[in-house]
Design an enzyme around this catalytic site. Structure first.
Site, PDB file in Angstrom:
ATOM      1  N   HIS A  62     -18.206 -18.507   7.076  1.00  0.00           N
ATOM      2  CA  HIS A  62     -16.801 -18.439   6.663  1.00  0.00           C
ATOM      3  C   HIS A  62     -16.513 -19.518   5.617  1.00  0.00           C
ATOM      4  O   HIS A  62     -16.348 -20.692   5.935  1.00  0.00           O
ATOM      5  CB  HIS A  62     -15.895 -18.623   7.872  1.00  0.00           C
ATOM      6  CG  HIS A  62     -14.486 -18.153   7.650  1.00  0.00           C
ATOM      7  ND1 HIS A  62     -14.005 -17.783   6.413  1.00  0.00           N
ATOM      8  CD2 HIS A  62     -13.450 -17.976   8.519  1.00  0.00           C
ATOM      9  CE1 HIS A  62     -12.736 -17.407   6.532  1.00  0.00           C
ATOM     10  NE2 HIS A  62     -12.383 -17.516   7.798  1.00  0.00           N
ATOM     11  N   HIS A  81     -10.266 -18.694   2.978  1.00  0.00           N
ATOM     12  CA  HIS A  81      -8.962 -18.814   3.636  1.00  0.00           C
ATOM     13  C   HIS A  81      -8.518 -20.241   3.943  1.00  0.00           C
ATOM     14  O   HIS A  81      -7.767 -20.485   4.870  1.00  0.00           O
ATOM     15  CB  HIS A  81      -8.944 -17.975   4.920  1.00  0.00           C
ATOM     16  CG  HIS A  81      -9.219 -16.532   4.662  1.00  0.00           C
ATOM     17  ND1 HIS A  81      -9.716 -15.676   5.607  1.00  0.00           N
ATOM     18  CD2 HIS A  81      -9.079 -15.790   3.519  1.00  0.00           C
ATOM     19  CE1 HIS A  81      -9.883 -14.473   5.079  1.00  0.00           C
ATOM     20  NE2 HIS A  81      -9.489 -14.520   3.810  1.00  0.00           N
ATOM     21  N   TYR A 104     -10.260 -22.804   4.990  1.00  0.00           N
ATOM     22  CA  TYR A 104     -10.963 -23.526   6.043  1.00  0.00           C
ATOM     23  C   TYR A 104     -12.009 -24.458   5.423  1.00  0.00           C
ATOM     24  O   TYR A 104     -12.094 -24.593   4.212  1.00  0.00           O
ATOM     25  CB  TYR A 104     -11.531 -22.532   7.057  1.00  0.00           C
ATOM     26  CG  TYR A 104     -10.440 -21.690   7.696  1.00  0.00           C
ATOM     27  CD1 TYR A 104      -9.341 -22.305   8.302  1.00  0.00           C
ATOM     28  CD2 TYR A 104     -10.477 -20.304   7.667  1.00  0.00           C
ATOM     29  CE1 TYR A 104      -8.317 -21.549   8.871  1.00  0.00           C
ATOM     30  CE2 TYR A 104      -9.459 -19.546   8.229  1.00  0.00           C
ATOM     31  CZ  TYR A 104      -8.377 -20.174   8.826  1.00  0.00           C
ATOM     32  OH  TYR A 104      -7.361 -19.427   9.375  1.00  0.00           O
TER      33      TYR A 104
END
Length: 338
Positions: free
Chosen positions: A162, A165, A167
């Site tokens: 990931h 977004h 993060y």
């Protein structure tokens, strides 16, 4: 009907081009264990015909969770529950991946402190993160590596790192949130270093025949941040260590931008073309005609349906039925599609 044709990614054979993207369910407990809800949620989409299911953002360390109710993979104790989930999904013909995540400054869990590349709040509603030391960065690289090992032991077909977004990995990539002056900040090469180290480390334990996906936000929608041209350069830096890019946008800072059906497809198309790497398109993609346009025009290789699959676990079955597409329906449901 390219939507329902098979797709092979590094030997992983998907029965169709439809992906369920990772979407946080906030339905675990403080320990991050798989619950009954997760079985029902993911297995119902497998029965519903999805080609690839990507399990929600799963915390690689306790203070890397988005919330205290996120699934987690920081301990070997998590493997058994995840393996149970994997086996159930696979038994219905879908392939399954897991998204390995660290929330960085957007962590809202009950842990004592949160971390980020630089000590900058996401907003006044969030805690001030502590700037990571070099030693702590190395420990997080190891945490992703150990999470990948556990994901393999649980039987996942693929992992997704990931990097989107807003993060932690995204925070390192963007100049807006990375103000470091050491080897992890400044130049594009330095800002990409953390991600590259994670990928190289993960590949030491992740089977060579299983694909590695990367989720990115290809546009920060803000001056001084990442845009799709910058993201092309970032992907070029690390593409030897991944097999597919799952292309999203936004999430780094609170900013308004235009949202419309397929608003992120151009970013997926650009990365696919410029970086010569397969992509997943995602973002308000709602129906068969839109999916077919994306696939037939080679704008992406796979298409992720988020909200549509939240509303309808049988999105794929119903799409085939409504458009008179040939499909082998689950035997138990055949009467409903006659």
């Amino acid at each position: 009907m390219k939507s329902l044709t098979s797709y092979n990614l590094k030997g992983l054979e998907l029965k169709n081009r439809i992906v369920m993207p990772p979407m946080c369910m906030y339905s675990s407990d403080e320990n991050g264990m798989v619950k009954d809800f997760h079985e029902v949620h993911y297995v119902s989409r497998a029965i519903g015909g999805v080609g690839l299911i990507i399990v929600e953002a799963t915390g690689v360390v306790p203070n890397g969770r988005i919330s205290s109710n996120d699934l987690s993979i920081w301990s070997d104790e998590h493997i058994l529950g995840l393996k149970f989930l994997v086996d159930k999904v696979k038994s219905h013909g879908s392939k399954i991946a897991i998204q390995l995540a660290h929330a960085g400054r957007k962590c809202t869990s009950n842990d004592e402190y949160i971390v980020a590349p630089s000590a900058i709040r996401f907003s006044e509603e969030y805690r001030l993160p502590r700037e990571l030391t070099i030693d702590e960065i190395k420990e997080l690289v190891l945490a992703f590596k150990e999470a990948a090992r556990r994901a393999d032991e649980a039987g996942f077909d693929s992992i997704e790192i990931h990097g989107a977004h807003g993060y932690l990995i995204h925070e390192f990539l963007s100049p807006i949130t990375n103000k470091r002056t050491d080897e992890y900040g400044g130049s594009l090469e330095n800002r990409t270093r953390f991600l590259k180290e994670i990928l190289v480390s993960v590949k030491e334990v992740w089977p060579r025949e299983k694909p590695i996906l990367l989720r990115v936000s290809a546009d920060d929608y803000a001056e001084g941040g990442i845009n799709k041209e910058e993201m092309v350069k970032i992907i070029d830096e690390i593409k030897d260590n991944i097999d597919m890019v799952h292309v999203s946008t936004g999430g780094l800072i609170s900013v308004k931008f235009d949202i419309f059906p397929g608003y992120q497809v151009l970013h997926a198309e650009t990365i696919r073309r410029e970086c010569n790497i397969p992509t997943i398109a995602v973002g308000l993609i709602n129906g068969y005609d839109q999916i077919e346009e994306i696939l037939y025009n080679n704008r992406a290789d796979l298409v992720a349906i988020g909200r549509g699959l939240l509303r309808d676990p049988h999105f794929v079955l119903n799409m085939a039925y409504e458009n008179r597409l040939p499909l082998e329906y689950p035997q138990q449901y055949e009467r409903g599609y006659m």
